[in-house]
Design a protein around this motif. Structure first.
Motif, PDB file in Angstrom:
ATOM      1  N   SER A   1       0.846  -1.193   0.000  1.00 18.31           N
ATOM      2  CA  SER A   1       0.000   0.000   0.000  1.00 18.31           C
ATOM      3  C   SER A   1       0.882   1.243   0.000  1.00 18.31           C
TER       4      SER A   1
ATOM      5  N   LYS B   1      -3.478  10.796  -8.291  1.00 16.62           N
ATOM      6  CA  LYS B   1      -2.123  10.485  -7.838  1.00 16.62           C
ATOM      7  C   LYS B   1      -1.478  11.733  -7.276  1.00 16.62           C
TER       8      LYS B   1
ATOM      9  N   ILE C   1       0.149   4.189 -13.854  1.00 13.96           N
ATOM     10  CA  ILE C   1      -0.780   3.560 -12.907  1.00 13.96           C
ATOM     11  C   ILE C   1      -1.475   2.381 -13.585  1.00 13.96           C
TER      12      ILE C   1
ATOM     13  N   GLY D   1       0.831  -0.648 -13.791  1.00 14.81           N
ATOM     14  CA  GLY D   1       1.333  -1.261 -12.564  1.00 14.81           C
ATOM     15  C   GLY D   1       2.626  -0.690 -12.033  1.00 14.81           C
TER      16      GLY D   1
ATOM     17  N   PRO E   1       1.345   2.948  -7.803  1.00 21.38           N
ATOM     18  CA  PRO E   1       0.016   2.745  -7.212  1.00 21.38           C
ATOM     19  C   PRO E   1      -0.736   4.075  -7.196  1.00 21.38           C
TER      20      PRO E   1
ATOM     21  N   ARG F   1      -9.540   3.461  -8.463  1.00 25.30           N
ATOM     22  CA  ARG F   1      -9.197   2.068  -8.742  1.00 25.30           C
ATOM     23  C   ARG F   1      -9.271   1.787 -10.236  1.00 25.30           C
TER      24      ARG F   1
ATOM     25  N   PRO G   1     -12.557  -5.243  -9.827  1.00 24.60           N
ATOM     26  CA  PRO G   1     -11.399  -4.370  -9.669  1.00 24.60           C
ATOM     27  C   PRO G   1     -10.090  -5.171  -9.767  1.00 24.60           C
ATOM     28  N   VAL G   2      -9.073  -4.532 -10.310  1.00 26.77           N
ATOM     29  CA  VAL G   2      -7.769  -5.191 -10.370  1.00 26.77           C
ATOM     30  C   VAL G   2      -6.729  -4.315  -9.669  1.00 26.77           C
ATOM     31  N   ARG G   3      -5.748  -4.979  -9.096  1.00 29.22           N
ATOM     32  CA  ARG G   3      -4.631  -4.253  -8.447  1.00 29.22           C
ATOM     33  C   ARG G   3      -3.342  -4.832  -8.972  1.00 29.22           C
ATOM     34  N   PHE G   4      -2.485  -3.970  -9.481  1.00 25.74           N
ATOM     35  CA  PHE G   4      -1.200  -4.444  -9.969  1.00 25.74           C
ATOM     36  C   PHE G   4      -0.099  -4.014  -9.001  1.00 25.74           C
ATOM     37  N   GLY G   5       0.579  -4.989  -8.439  1.00 26.10           N
ATOM     38  CA  GLY G   5       1.677  -4.660  -7.526  1.00 26.10           C
ATOM     39  C   GLY G   5       2.941  -4.305  -8.290  1.00 26.10           C
TER      40      GLY G   5
ATOM     41  N   GLU H   1       2.814  -8.012 -12.888  1.00 24.22           N
ATOM     42  CA  GLU H   1       1.421  -8.401 -12.686  1.00 24.22           C
ATOM     43  C   GLU H   1       0.530  -7.808 -13.769  1.00 24.22           C
TER      44      GLU H   1
END
Lengths: 372, 393, 537
Positions: A2, C25, C63, C66, C69, C74, C81-85, C89
């Motif tokens: 995070s 951001k 963003i 990936g 963040p 989102r 929803p997707v989250r790319f670390g 990813e």
């Protein structure tokens, strides 16, 4: 991760960095030295030697009396010069490990004064000039390769070291060879030797030559425009270019000044170290002076004044290492392990800084840019 | 030519008897080693071994000082002498000569001994060996083996070009030439077998890799054996020979390794080490300590050769003696002792008996003075001997 | 204001491939790069992302791919929803980005570079497998590059294709290209566009980041316009025009032109009594037919001629990367031009060393103060003589530095320019950005120059420092110096310049008084569209 976690980690690392950056360099070195001593003590303990006795012997042998101190200074003398070779080039933005080969040739050049005679003093000065010029000329090879062809100095200086190594083997055995004793070169005549500073020790007036050279380098780097330009180009070639500074010129200068120091180191050995005042086959007196000088430069933070202190420290380790063998019964191998641990610990802060710097520079050098 | 030295020693021995009570001892002796250092299973280890043995036998304490660089020689000797606690300081190695000459002057009351070098001072006992004598025996063996096995060359890998090594080279050359004559006579040949000598001065006493490289080069040219005349470099020499055999799947037979100083026949479990030119540095050191203990110490030259038991070519008894030395040095495991002796015996047995007899004959000739082995102390003398025994093909 | 509110087809099938919802951001220094952006990317389309420098185009795409963040908001796919670390990813999900700066190993071949990008940490490099796959992929996409030549020997356009192949080989559905045409020759641009069309027909989505109006209209289906981090337009390419796009890109705040400028510069000192500069004959700086190559060997400055006269600020506006950097470098001795002449008060300067050029009365405020303007590890005193280190004031006999004089000089600079620092011995890196820039400006102005070449002089500074620097430039102008101001901040150029030019692909699209330019024309010029009102220099 995070954003918060990242933020906090960022802050933590900043705090850590600030704490380290705030540490006085001298204090940092002392701390590292103490850490090295502790690890060394632990090693000796493990192998069954008495660390307390050993360190006592080390200290007494190195600085306990005037004889010890003189021995330490004598051993530190050539290291001052080779450390300067490395440091000047670091300041000029290069990683020059060519001092080793330049020392060899400096020593050979100094030996040649045995072929003619001159009044005392003048004979010595001529020998020193020979050595300085020889060291400088040998440094020109990697310098020219770097400046004209972009050959990285680490590669070229390693190669030049080997060339010098075998060239000097040849010179000792076949050219400068003593007609009566085939294992060594002719000896430097008395009129061209550094007088002994303290009777019964190895310490000669060559110490003053080394210190004088260190001071000259200090003044050049920090008090002349030329030195300013060398340091500027070393830290930021782009900014130097903006400042109208030719990096090629400063690199050449760094190499030449460094070569002069290394050549002088070779002369300090053959003209200043009793009893033989000659070089032997296999170069046993001058081997590794260049590499040890790099360690001295690290501990001395690549600063001429720091190097003077570090060289006394290094000379002390060697002189004290002898007494460690004699009075504490620690064999040479273990003495060197312990010394290695102490030196490594003390060199780490500068090494980290240097490698970060070199990495940053070389990543910009090696990285593939669309500029090509 | 150094006979007078022997006489001094003999005289000293005789004089020692009435003064056996000896001087008051401080109870300490020291050994200073050159940059070669310990662990060579040869020269330096022998110096240590002899002094250590003497210290034990006479109840003395021993200090060992190694030198990291040549610049340490003089300070090492000075540091020991300054303590005024040592009955004797032994400098093991020719290279320490200059330093000792200086130190002997600075500390006239300190007794010194030096191996392999002559220091002209009243307080220095200079112990030198007639390496030419045992090198002649090794050379004769090598020369005959080359002729017998049909090899073109005999090899030798030397260290730094110092006078001591000239002794080896001179004797080796003489021995090879003698062996070839012997072979010709024994086989009834018309001419001498066409065998040459490969020799190289590596310029080092501590760079093992150089020994290996030099040996590889000589093997490639067809050397029947390589004589190690550079202390620790022998480890590299033998490695090259072992690899040579391994690459060809041979176990015994040529090419062989000739050891030096110590008996090195047990090295590599005796598979390829056929013989050693032994130079008993340990005996020299032991005798020096003994002389001090017995009050017979005197400055001057002591020359040790075949006659004095200072040098010899290795035999079975030497092998057994030195196997212990090898085990202590970590070069051999106790469980490998029988295998080693068996290997060595197999290797030797494969060689015609008359060759061994010829070697014995040469030894006897040297001992009774009928055969004079030449030697060299300077470059010019060496050049003369090279001209006399060119050994080129 | 969400122009793409419709999200599903009548049949319930999602019409979009991926959707950004309320993306914001904020960087750690407080800069808001992207503000509450909603944007859909549809399958089988080319989306143009248009905007000026700093509009947030790159941040938004980083963003999506990936690399960064989002602070808020989102990314949603039809499945949720997707989250790319990490970019890895994102790649696995099917989104790949080709950056402006290629990430290729120069000494490796194309095949090796692609194989390297597939490597797992400590995994095996499957080279022959990669080559086989690449050949198939090249046949399928019609995108051909030599596989066995080290990429450093390839032309820039080919290198870009290697980068695209690298991403395509990961089987992506969405390909993001950041300013892909800036390094390409016109022929290479045509080839790239043909390729992008083929990829679209093959079912891929493409986001094309650009500031070039013509290009975006030529190739895209839909155009999203960003301005200062906000999405200000989302239009079908077929239903818009260069004029409309230019207006969206440059912004309504400038509509009033003159008034808006006055608003931002009212705090600046006015010197009403200033004499109007004489613009006759060659200026203090006289440039004629200047042609300069960029790093990629492409011509960056094309046959440019202009004069800068004493007592005026000549501003050069334009999106960065249109030759401004190369122009400044050529004029200050940092880059050797191809041809042309440039004189300072009649003396030729091209091909001269920077130090000689400074001697002729040139002050240079460089665009990158950390790389060029300062040596961060050096002290204030050391930095204060960079470029003038050999001047007599600072250099004594035997080339000794006159440190006492230098320190006095620094103290004077600190006082005159309000540089906040502990003293002349403080390292430059301990200064704030504003104080660092003041140090550079102070150093340059103290050269008593005839002409000041200022590149991006206020970039990254807080308002008060920026205003201070701007005021200094006006003051110098009023004192009769010639000033060449190069800035990507259009407002700044408009506010400060007496005359200005807009640079696009190495040429001036227009030269004239800022008051005479309307905002639509400015936007069009910046986007490379020539309008009827073009005038000569």
């Amino acid at each position: 991760m995070s954003a918060d976690a990242m933020e906090s980690r960022l802050q933590a690392s900043t705090v850590a960095r600030r704490a380290l950056a705030g540490l006085n360099p001298v204090l940092e070195s002392l701390l590292a030295g103490v850490l090295g001593l502790l690890v060394g003590a632990l090693l000796m303990k493990i192998w069954g030697y008495d660390p307390w006795k050993a360190y006592h012997a080390l200290f007494v042998g190195a600085y306990g009396d005037s004889y010890g101190l003189a021995s330490s200074l004598a051993r530190g003398t050539p290291l001052i010069l080779t450390a300067l070779t490395f440091s000047i080039c670091v300041r000029a933005g290069m990683f020059n490990i060519g001092a080793e080969g330049q020392v060899y040739l400096g020593a050979m050049a100094a030996v040649t004064v045995g072929y003619f005679s001159l009044p005392p003093g003048l004979h010595l000065i001529v020998g020193l000039l020979f050595a300085i010029i020889a060291g400088a000329i040998w440094s020109l090879g990697p310098a020219i390769l770097k400046i004209t062809r972009g050959v990285h100095e680490v590669i070229s200086t390693i190669m030049f070291n080997w060339i010098s190594h075998f060239l000097c083997y040849y010179l000792v055995a076949n050219v400068l060879v003593d007609p009566i004793r085939g294992e060594k070169t002719i000896s430097v005549p008395r009129s061209a030797r550094f007088p002994i500073l303290m009777r019964g020790t190895d310490l000669s007036y060559s110490l003053f030559a080394a210190v004088a050279f260190a001071l000259v380098i200090y003044f050049i780097l920090w008090h002349t425009v030329t030195g300013y330009e060398v340091r500027a180009a070393g830290l930021s070639p782009t900014a130097a270019r903006y400042g109208g500074i030719s990096s090629k010129r400063t690199m050449l200068l760094g190499f030449i000044l460094g070569g002069m120091g290394a050549g002088l180191a070779g002369a300090c050995i053959v003209m200043g170290l009793p009893p033989t005042y000659a070089e032997f086959s296999g170069l046993p007196q001058i081997s590794n002076l260049g590499f040890d000088g790099m360690a001295v430069a690290m501990v001395g933070r690549t600063h001429p004044i720091g190097i003077l202190v570090a060289a006394v420290f290094f000379g002390g380790l060697t002189a004290g290492g002898r007494t460690m063998q004699i009075t504490a019964g620690v064999p040479l191998e273990m003495v060197r392990v312990v010394e290695g641990v102490i030196v490594t610990a003390m060199a780490i802060p500068e090494l980290v800084r240097l490698f970060r710097f070199v990495w940053r520079r070389s990543s910009s050098l090696f990285a593939f840019r669309r500029a090509r | 030519m150094r006979k007078w030295g022997v006489w001094i020693l003999v005289a000293a021995m005789l004089l020692a008897v009435p003064a056996f009570a000896g001087p008051a001892l401080k109870g300490k002796v020291a050994v200073v080693l050159d940059v070669g250092g310990r662990g060579d299973l040869s020269f330096n280890d022998m110096g240590f071994k002899g002094t250590d043995q003497a210290a034990k036998d006479f109840g003395l304490q021993m200090t060992e000082v190694q030198s990291a660089t040549a610049a340490d020689y003089l300070p090492n000797i000075r540091n020991l002498a300054r303590t005024k606690q040592y009955d004797l300081i032994i400098c093991v190695g020719f290279l320490l000569g200059d330093a000792l000459a200086q130190a002997a002057q600075e500390f006239p009351d300190q007794k010194f001994a030096i191996i392999d070098s002559v220091v002209d001072a009243p307080n220095v006992m200079s112990i030198v060996f007639r390496e030419n004598e045992m090198s002649a025996l090794v050379g004769a063996l090598g020369g005959m083996l080359a002729a017998y096995h049909g090899y073109p060359y005999v090899g030798v890998v030397l260290g730094i070009e110092i006078p001591v090594l000239y002794h080896f080279e001179a004797g080796y050359r003489f021995g090879i030439a003698w062996g070839l004559e012997k072979y010709k006579a024994h086989e009834g040949l018309e001419a001498l077998p066409n065998v040459g000598l490969l020799y190289v001065y590596t310029g080092t006493f501590d760079d093992i890799a150089k020994g290996k490289a030099a040996t590889e080069a000589q093997l490639a040219q067809g050397a029947v054996a390589v004589y190690n005349v550079a202390g620790p470099l022998g480890i590299g020499d033998l490695e090259a020979i072992t690899e040579w055999h391994n690459a060809r799947g041979t176990k015994h037979g040529p090419p062989y390794y000739f050891g030096v100083d110590a008996n090195q026949d047990y090295l590599g479990k005796g598979v390829h080490a056929l013989a050693s030119g032994m130079k008993r540095v340990d005996v020299g050191c032991y005798d020096a300590v003994k002389a001090v203990v017995e009050g017979t110490f005197q400055g001057g030259v002591v020359s040790l050769g075949l006659a004095e038991g200072g040098v010899s070519i290795s035999g079975l008894q030497d092998l057994i003696d030195f196997i212990e030395f090898g085990i202590a040095g970590g070069a051999l495991k106790r469980s490998e002792v029988y295998e080693t002796v068996a290997n060595w015996a197999t290797n030797r047995a494969a060689i015609p008996y008359w060759i061994w007899e010829a070697v014995d004959e040469l030894e006897k000739g040297i001992l009774n003075g009928t055969i004079q082995v030449p030697t060299a102390n300077t470059r010019d003398e060496m050049l003369a001997i090279r001209a006399q025994y060119p050994l080129t093909r | 204001m969400n122009p793409t509110a419709q999200t599903t087809e009548p049949g319930g099938e999602p019409k979009y491939f991926i959707r950004a919802e309320g993306i914001t951001k904020v960087y750690s220094d407080g800069t808001v790069a992207v503000k509450d952006v909603d944007l859909e990317i549809h399958p089988r389309e080319i989306l143009g992302l248009l905007g000026e420098n700093g509009a947030g185009k790159t941040t938004l795409t980083k963003i999506l791919s990936g690399l960064l963040p989002p602070t808020k908001g989102r990314v949603v796919s039809p499945r949720g929803p997707v989250r790319f670390g990490s970019p890895r990813e994102a790649l696995e999900f099917g989104i790949g980005m080709v950056h402006q700066h290629f990430a290729l190993v120069g000494t490796f071949t194309a095949a090796e570079n692609v194989a390297l990008s597939h490597r797992r940490p400590f995994g095996r490099l499957r080279l022959s497998e990669a080559k086989g796959r690449l050949e198939e992929l090249m046949d399928a996409s019609g995108l051909h590059v030599p596989l066995d030549v080290p990429v450093e020997r390839l032309a820039v356009g080919e290198q870009q294709r290697v980068e695209i192949l690298k991403v395509l080989s990961r089987d992506v559905d969405l390909l993001i290209l950041d300013e892909p045409t800036s390094v390409l020759t016109p022929l290479e641009v045509d080839e790239l566009f043909a390729l992008l069309r083929r990829l679209k027909e093959g079912g891929k989505s493409i986001i094309l980041i650009t500031h070039k109006l013509k290009e975006v209209l030529a190739i895209t289906d839909r155009i999203a316009v960003l301005r200062r981090g906000e999405l200000v337009g989302d239009v079908e390419a077929a239903q818009t025009s260069p004029e409309k796009l230019a207006r969206l890109m440059v912004g309504e705040a400038l509509i009033a032109g003159k008034e808006a400028i006055e608003l931002r510069t009212e705090e600046l000192p006015r010197h009403e009594a200033r004499r109007e500069p004489r613009r006759e004959g060659p200026g203090v700086l006289h440039v004629e037919g200047l042609t300069v190559r960029g790093d990629a060997k492409k011509i960056a400055v094309k046959d440019l001629s202009f004069d800068v006269y004493a007592g005026e600020i000549f501003g050069i506006a334009g999106v960065e990367g249109n030759g401004q950097t190369e122009l400044v470098e050529a004029l200050t001795g940092l880059r050797v031009p191809v041809k042309g002449t440039a004189t300072i008060r009649g003396v030729e300067i091209l091909g001269k060393d920077p130090r000689e050029i400074y001697r002729l009365g040139v002050a240079h405020i460089p665009e990158d103060r950390w790389k060029r303007g300062l040596i961060l590890q050096f002290t204030l005193a050391e930095n204060a003589i960079l470029g003038v280190q050999r001047w007599k004031e600072f250099r004594g006999p035997l080339s000794f530095l006159r440190w006492r004089k230098i320190r006095e000089h620094v103290r004077a600079l600190m006082k005159r320019f309000g540089i906040q620092a502990t003293g002349p011995g403080a390292p430059a890196k301990s200064l704030s950005g504003g104080n660092q820039q003041k140090l550079i400006v102070g150093r340059e102005l103290s050269k008593d120059p005839a002409i000041i070449i200022a590149a991006q002089p206020t970039r990254g500074l807080d308002i008060s420092a920026a205003q201070y620097i701007r005021a200094l430039l006006l003051e110098m102008r009023d004192a009769g110096r010639a000033i060449l101001l190069v800035s990507a901040d259009l407002d700044e150029v408009l506010a400060l310049s007496d005359r200005m030019a807009i640079m696009y692909e190495g040429r001036f699209m227009t030269v004239g008084s800022p008051a005479g330019l309307d905002r639509q024309a400015i936007g069009m010029y910046m986007g490379g569209v020539v309008s009827a009102s073009k005038e000569g220099a």
